[in-house]
Motif scaffolding. Structure first.
Motif, mmCIF file in Angstrom:
data_model
loop_
_atom_site.group_PDB
_atom_site.id
_atom_site.type_symbol
_atom_site.label_atom_id
_atom_site.label_comp_id
_atom_site.label_asym_id
_atom_site.label_seq_id
_atom_site.Cartn_x
_atom_site.Cartn_y
_atom_site.Cartn_z
ATOM 1 N N GLU A 43 4.031 5.129 -1.857
ATOM 2 C CA GLU A 43 2.601 5.251 -1.551
ATOM 3 C C GLU A 43 1.757 4.727 -2.709
ATOM 4 O OE1 GLU A 43 -0.540 8.844 -0.382
ATOM 5 O OE2 GLU A 43 1.478 9.337 -1.096
ATOM 6 N N ASN A 44 2.172 5.028 -3.940
ATOM 7 C CA ASN A 44 1.410 4.614 -5.124
ATOM 8 C C ASN A 44 1.445 3.113 -5.371
ATOM 9 O OD1 ASN A 44 0.527 7.194 -5.624
ATOM 10 N ND2 ASN A 44 2.110 7.636 -7.140
ATOM 11 N N GLU A 45 2.341 2.398 -4.714
ATOM 12 C CA GLU A 45 2.319 0.932 -4.758
ATOM 13 C C GLU A 45 1.621 0.363 -3.532
ATOM 14 O OE1 GLU A 45 6.235 -0.257 -7.381
ATOM 15 O OE2 GLU A 45 6.354 -0.468 -5.211
ATOM 16 N N PHE A 46 1.935 0.939 -2.370
ATOM 17 C CA PHE A 46 1.459 0.371 -1.113
ATOM 18 C C PHE A 46 -0.053 0.502 -0.938
ATOM 19 C CE2 PHE A 46 0.869 -0.276 3.361
ATOM 20 C CZ PHE A 46 1.842 -1.199 3.713
ATOM 21 N N VAL A 47 -0.582 1.690 -1.154
ATOM 22 C CA VAL A 47 -2.016 1.916 -0.910
ATOM 23 C C VAL A 47 -2.892 1.057 -1.829
ATOM 24 C CG1 VAL A 47 -3.869 3.644 -0.929
ATOM 25 C CG2 VAL A 47 -1.674 4.195 0.138
ATOM 26 N N PRO A 48 -2.634 1.003 -3.142
ATOM 27 C CA PRO A 48 -3.446 0.118 -3.984
ATOM 28 C C PRO A 48 -3.315 -1.361 -3.598
ATOM 29 C CG PRO A 48 -2.332 1.741 -5.348
ATOM 30 C CD PRO A 48 -1.751 1.849 -3.963
ATOM 31 N N ALA A 49 -2.134 -1.786 -3.149
ATOM 32 C CA ALA A 49 -1.968 -3.173 -2.702
ATOM 33 C C ALA A 49 -2.822 -3.431 -1.463
ATOM 34 C CB ALA A 49 -0.502 -3.476 -2.415
ATOM 35 N N ALA A 50 -2.836 -2.476 -0.541
ATOM 36 C CA ALA A 50 -3.652 -2.612 0.663
ATOM 37 C C ALA A 50 -5.135 -2.689 0.309
ATOM 38 C CB ALA A 50 -3.402 -1.439 1.607
ATOM 39 N N ASP A 51 -5.528 -1.939 -0.698
ATOM 40 C CA ASP A 51 -6.927 -1.906 -1.104
ATOM 41 C C ASP A 51 -7.326 -3.132 -1.924
ATOM 42 O OD1 ASP A 51 -9.415 -0.572 -1.016
ATOM 43 O OD2 ASP A 51 -9.079 0.250 -3.026
ATOM 44 N N ALA A 52 -6.351 -3.809 -2.525
ATOM 45 C CA ALA A 52 -6.654 -4.937 -3.417
ATOM 46 C C ALA A 52 -7.172 -6.162 -2.676
ATOM 47 C CB ALA A 52 -5.411 -5.311 -4.227
ATOM 48 N N MET A 53 -6.800 -6.312 -1.417
ATOM 49 C CA MET A 53 -7.240 -7.481 -0.655
ATOM 50 C C MET A 53 -8.684 -7.263 -0.199
ATOM 51 S SD MET A 53 -6.154 -10.468 0.551
ATOM 52 C CE MET A 53 -4.457 -10.618 1.111
ATOM 53 N N PRO A 54 -9.553 -8.234 -0.470
ATOM 54 C CA PRO A 54 -10.932 -8.111 0.022
ATOM 55 C C PRO A 54 -10.957 -8.079 1.554
ATOM 56 C CG PRO A 54 -10.713 -9.945 -1.528
ATOM 57 C CD PRO A 54 -9.335 -9.462 -1.225
ATOM 58 N N GLU A 55 -11.935 -7.386 2.100
ATOM 59 C CA GLU A 55 -11.997 -7.226 3.558
ATOM 60 C C GLU A 55 -12.062 -8.574 4.275
ATOM 61 O OE1 GLU A 55 -14.001 -4.481 7.016
ATOM 62 O OE2 GLU A 55 -15.001 -4.558 5.087
ATOM 63 N N ASP A 56 -12.733 -9.557 3.688
ATOM 64 C CA ASP A 56 -12.838 -10.860 4.357
ATOM 65 C C ASP A 56 -11.506 -11.607 4.399
ATOM 66 O OD1 ASP A 56 -13.013 -11.350 1.540
ATOM 67 O OD2 ASP A 56 -14.002 -13.271 1.912
ATOM 68 N N LYS A 57 -10.501 -11.108 3.693
ATOM 69 C CA LYS A 57 -9.162 -11.715 3.709
ATOM 70 C C LYS A 57 -8.156 -10.852 4.490
ATOM 71 C CE LYS A 57 -9.959 -14.996 0.542
ATOM 72 N NZ LYS A 57 -9.693 -16.394 0.633
ATOM 73 N N TYR A 58 -8.617 -9.782 5.102
ATOM 74 C CA TYR A 58 -7.705 -8.901 5.829
ATOM 75 C C TYR A 58 -7.072 -9.595 7.031
ATOM 76 C CZ TYR A 58 -7.318 -4.183 3.953
ATOM 77 O OH TYR A 58 -6.944 -3.083 3.219
ATOM 78 N N SER A 59 -7.686 -10.650 7.535
ATOM 79 C CA SER A 59 -7.118 -11.381 8.667
ATOM 80 C C SER A 59 -6.172 -12.492 8.216
ATOM 81 C CB SER A 59 -8.240 -11.977 9.527
ATOM 82 O OG SER A 59 -8.998 -12.891 8.748
ATOM 83 N N PHE A 60 -5.912 -12.566 6.906
ATOM 84 C CA PHE A 60 -5.052 -13.618 6.364
ATOM 85 C C PHE A 60 -3.601 -13.445 6.798
ATOM 86 C CE2 PHE A 60 -1.987 -15.054 3.193
ATOM 87 C CZ PHE A 60 -2.300 -16.395 3.116
#
Length: 187
Positions: A43-60
């Motif tokens: 969780e401590n790796e996954f959640v920060p990685a998910a948060d690191a991507m800007p919202e405008d790149k979430y569809s990447f």
């Protein structure tokens, strides 16, 4: 001279306490403590990685190379959260408290804040489920949430860590392809 006696007495007392603690056997962790520790690590790796991507790149999703049909970044996160919910529900013997949309995640969860909440709440739920695992129910058969047959609570809880790690690796690639160093790799 009085201060020296006080210091000496204090050192003697502290030494006695230290020796007494050394003689105590270490407490053996419970199954749920071990599993929750493993879940916390991923969780401590996954959640920060998910948060690191800007919202405008979430569809990447990568397109160069052999990436036809792969999930987008947001779909990766929603998939992991949905599976967390499904596995936790199976461990607890209940229906997950949210719409999982199957393995893909709910279609109603779209924005980055909603996806992050969905993800974080899925970890709260899987921690709750892992907290119910004990020596008596660890390997007793339960309904497999993915098809016919049975599974064990231990197997499902371990599956969460492996599943998250698999998708974390994919998310790291997505982040790096967008010039973002994953939080766990930053100095």
């Amino acid at each position: 001279m009085k201060n020296i006696r006080i210091v000496f007495a204090s050192l003697l007392l502290l030494s006695g306490i230290a020796l007494a603690q050394m003689d105590k056997p270490a407490e053996q962790p419970t199954a749920s403590q071990v599993l929750n520790s493993s879940l916390t690590n991923v969780e401590n790796e996954f959640v920060p990685a998910a948060d690191a991507m800007p919202e405008d790149k979430y569809s990447f999703a990568p397109t160069t190379g052999e990436f036809k049909g792969v999930r987008t970044f947001s779909q990766q996160i929603k998939h992991v959260a949905a599976v967390n919910y499904m596995l936790a529900g199976a461990i607890l013997g209940e229906k997950p408290p949210v719409d999982t949309g199957g393995e893909n995640g709910s279609d109603a969860v779209k924005s980055k804040p909603d996806i992050m909440k969905y993800l974080k709440d899925s970890f709260v739920y899987i921690h709750k489920a892992a907290g119910t695992i004990n020596d008596k129910n660890l390997v007793s058969p339960i309904r497999n949430p993915f098809g016919e047959g049975t599974a064990t609570r231990l197997g499902l809880a371990l599956g969460v860590a492996g599943h998250c790690s698999n998708h974390y690796g994919q998310m790291v690639e997505y982040l790096r392809l967008n010039g973002i160093v994953p939080p766990a790799s930053r100095q």
